[in-house]
Design a protein around this motif. Sequence first.
Motif, PDB file in Angstrom:
ATOM      1  N   VAL A 190       0.839  -1.205   0.000  1.00 55.80           N
ATOM      2  CA  VAL A 190       0.000   0.000   0.000  1.00 55.80           C
ATOM      3  C   VAL A 190       0.869   1.249   0.000  1.00 55.80           C
ATOM      4  O   VAL A 190       0.648   2.191  -0.780  1.00 55.80           O
ATOM      5  CB  VAL A 190      -0.928   0.007   1.232  1.00 55.80           C
ATOM      6  CG1 VAL A 190      -1.580   1.385   1.405  1.00 55.80           C
ATOM      7  CG2 VAL A 190      -2.000  -1.057   1.099  1.00 55.80           C
ATOM      8  N   LEU A 191       1.895   1.261   0.849  1.00 52.25           N
ATOM      9  CA  LEU A 191       2.774   2.429   0.927  1.00 52.25           C
ATOM     10  C   LEU A 191       3.580   2.617  -0.351  1.00 52.25           C
ATOM     11  O   LEU A 191       3.765   3.743  -0.823  1.00 52.25           O
ATOM     12  CB  LEU A 191       3.714   2.297   2.133  1.00 52.25           C
ATOM     13  CG  LEU A 191       3.078   2.492   3.508  1.00 52.25           C
ATOM     14  CD1 LEU A 191       4.080   2.195   4.611  1.00 52.25           C
ATOM     15  CD2 LEU A 191       2.533   3.900   3.671  1.00 52.25           C
ATOM     16  N   ASN A 192       4.063   1.514  -0.916  1.00 55.95           N
ATOM     17  CA  ASN A 192       4.840   1.617  -2.158  1.00 55.95           C
ATOM     18  C   ASN A 192       3.995   2.149  -3.314  1.00 55.95           C
ATOM     19  O   ASN A 192       4.484   2.891  -4.170  1.00 55.95           O
ATOM     20  CB  ASN A 192       5.420   0.255  -2.528  1.00 55.95           C
ATOM     21  CG  ASN A 192       6.650  -0.095  -1.711  1.00 55.95           C
ATOM     22  OD1 ASN A 192       7.426   0.782  -1.344  1.00 55.95           O
ATOM     23  ND2 ASN A 192       6.819  -1.381  -1.415  1.00 55.95           N
ATOM     24  N   LYS A 193       2.720   1.780  -3.318  1.00 55.16           N
ATOM     25  CA  LYS A 193       1.828   2.261  -4.377  1.00 55.16           C
ATOM     26  C   LYS A 193       1.460   3.723  -4.174  1.00 55.16           C
ATOM     27  O   LYS A 193       1.424   4.517  -5.129  1.00 55.16           O
ATOM     28  CB  LYS A 193       0.555   1.404  -4.396  1.00 55.16           C
ATOM     29  CG  LYS A 193      -0.402   1.763  -5.532  1.00 55.16           C
ATOM     30  CD  LYS A 193      -1.588   0.803  -5.568  1.00 55.16           C
ATOM     31  CE  LYS A 193      -2.532   1.156  -6.726  1.00 55.16           C
ATOM     32  NZ  LYS A 193      -3.702   0.222  -6.779  1.00 55.16           N
ATOM     33  N   LYS A 194       1.208   4.101  -2.918  1.00 56.22           N
ATOM     34  CA  LYS A 194       0.780   5.465  -2.614  1.00 56.22           C
ATOM     35  C   LYS A 194       1.944   6.451  -2.636  1.00 56.22           C
ATOM     36  O   LYS A 194       1.792   7.623  -3.003  1.00 56.22           O
ATOM     37  CB  LYS A 194       0.099   5.490  -1.247  1.00 56.22           C
ATOM     38  CG  LYS A 194      -0.570   6.813  -0.929  1.00 56.22           C
ATOM     39  CD  LYS A 194      -1.355   6.712   0.372  1.00 56.22           C
ATOM     40  CE  LYS A 194      -2.054   8.036   0.696  1.00 56.22           C
ATOM     41  NZ  LYS A 194      -2.829   7.933   1.968  1.00 56.22           N
ATOM     42  N   TYR A 195       3.135   5.961  -2.219  1.00 56.84           N
ATOM     43  CA  TYR A 195       4.322   6.821  -2.151  1.00 56.84           C
ATOM     44  C   TYR A 195       5.486   6.162  -2.892  1.00 56.84           C
ATOM     45  O   TYR A 195       6.478   5.748  -2.265  1.00 56.84           O
ATOM     46  CB  TYR A 195       4.710   7.069  -0.694  1.00 56.84           C
ATOM     47  CG  TYR A 195       3.622   7.659   0.168  1.00 56.84           C
ATOM     48  CD1 TYR A 195       3.410   9.040   0.224  1.00 56.84           C
ATOM     49  CD2 TYR A 195       2.807   6.842   0.962  1.00 56.84           C
ATOM     50  CE1 TYR A 195       2.422   9.596   1.025  1.00 56.84           C
ATOM     51  CE2 TYR A 195       1.821   7.385   1.777  1.00 56.84           C
ATOM     52  CZ  TYR A 195       1.625   8.756   1.802  1.00 56.84           C
ATOM     53  OH  TYR A 195       0.645   9.301   2.596  1.00 56.84           O
ATOM     54  N   PRO A 196       5.405   6.038  -4.207  1.00 57.70           N
ATOM     55  CA  PRO A 196       6.402   5.271  -4.964  1.00 57.70           C
ATOM     56  C   PRO A 196       7.824   5.838  -4.902  1.00 57.70           C
ATOM     57  O   PRO A 196       8.790   5.090  -5.087  1.00 57.70           O
ATOM     58  CB  PRO A 196       5.859   5.309  -6.395  1.00 57.70           C
ATOM     59  CG  PRO A 196       4.979   6.510  -6.445  1.00 57.70           C
ATOM     60  CD  PRO A 196       4.361   6.598  -5.080  1.00 57.70           C
ATOM     61  N   GLU A 197       7.967   7.122  -4.641  1.00 55.41           N
ATOM     62  CA  GLU A 197       9.295   7.749  -4.618  1.00 55.41           C
ATOM     63  C   GLU A 197       9.812   7.972  -3.194  1.00 55.41           C
ATOM     64  O   GLU A 197      10.883   8.548  -3.015  1.00 55.41           O
ATOM     65  CB  GLU A 197       9.243   9.097  -5.356  1.00 55.41           C
ATOM     66  CG  GLU A 197       8.735   9.010  -6.790  1.00 55.41           C
ATOM     67  CD  GLU A 197       9.612   8.115  -7.651  1.00 55.41           C
ATOM     68  OE1 GLU A 197      10.845   8.139  -7.452  1.00 55.41           O
ATOM     69  OE2 GLU A 197       9.062   7.389  -8.503  1.00 55.41           O
TER      70      GLU A 197
END
Length: 253
Positions: A190-197
């Motif tokens: 979820v975090l990687n998708k929402k905050y990819p950078e």
Amino acid sequence: MKYGLLVISHGSRNENWVRLVDQAVDEVQLPNSIPKESSFLELVENRLIQDGIYRLEAKGITDIIVIPLFVSSGSTHLDEISYALRMTSKPTLETDMEPMDIKANIHLGVPVDDDPIIANILYERISDLSDNPQQEVICLVGHGSKEKGFYAKWRSGLDSLARRVQLIGNFAGSESAMLLPNQVASKMKVLNKKYPEHKIIIVPLFLSEGYFTNEVIPSRLKDFNYLYNGKPILPDKKISQWIEQQVSLMTTE
């Protein structure tokens, strides 16, 4: 009315774990020479809850302030302790514990949950991992519970505490995950998708370093990129302040 303090934690066969809890209780500053005892749910010989009660009552204590040194109201152990201390007529879940021999009045405090003092401790633990908060998000990881009702309490406390840490550190976002049930991988996705950078900082919510901080959490994160130092809550003088705060509230009511 003569007050005494009983701090209850889980207990461990690890002597250092017990030492850290004892140190936190020893550093508690109480008014009017209120006696204090550190006791454990299990595993520490002659230091169990009943032992602590007997020692305080032997000093003439009429009212025992009990502080549960646990990280969440969702801990099933708190349900057992409340029943054993005769604060509830029956436990929510089946337990081997029996109502204890108590003559004093019991005043039961609360566990960590989302207390601001604990949020500050957690932020300090991860501050050396952060160099650009607006490009970082945090994920607070706690033990958790699958049990109905207890899960909701864990979820609420973790989410709120993670948000407090986020605000203190001015991080871009926050999430929380339980080890039981195993939510770590899904929350990381979820975090990687929402905050990819963004970089993800893992914040462990455990009293002391051990199996969960050193082995379980890293094993659940093996497929992800993250920052982690495994630092637990103890040792920290602010835990003593957290205990003092509760005692002050209950002795001035």
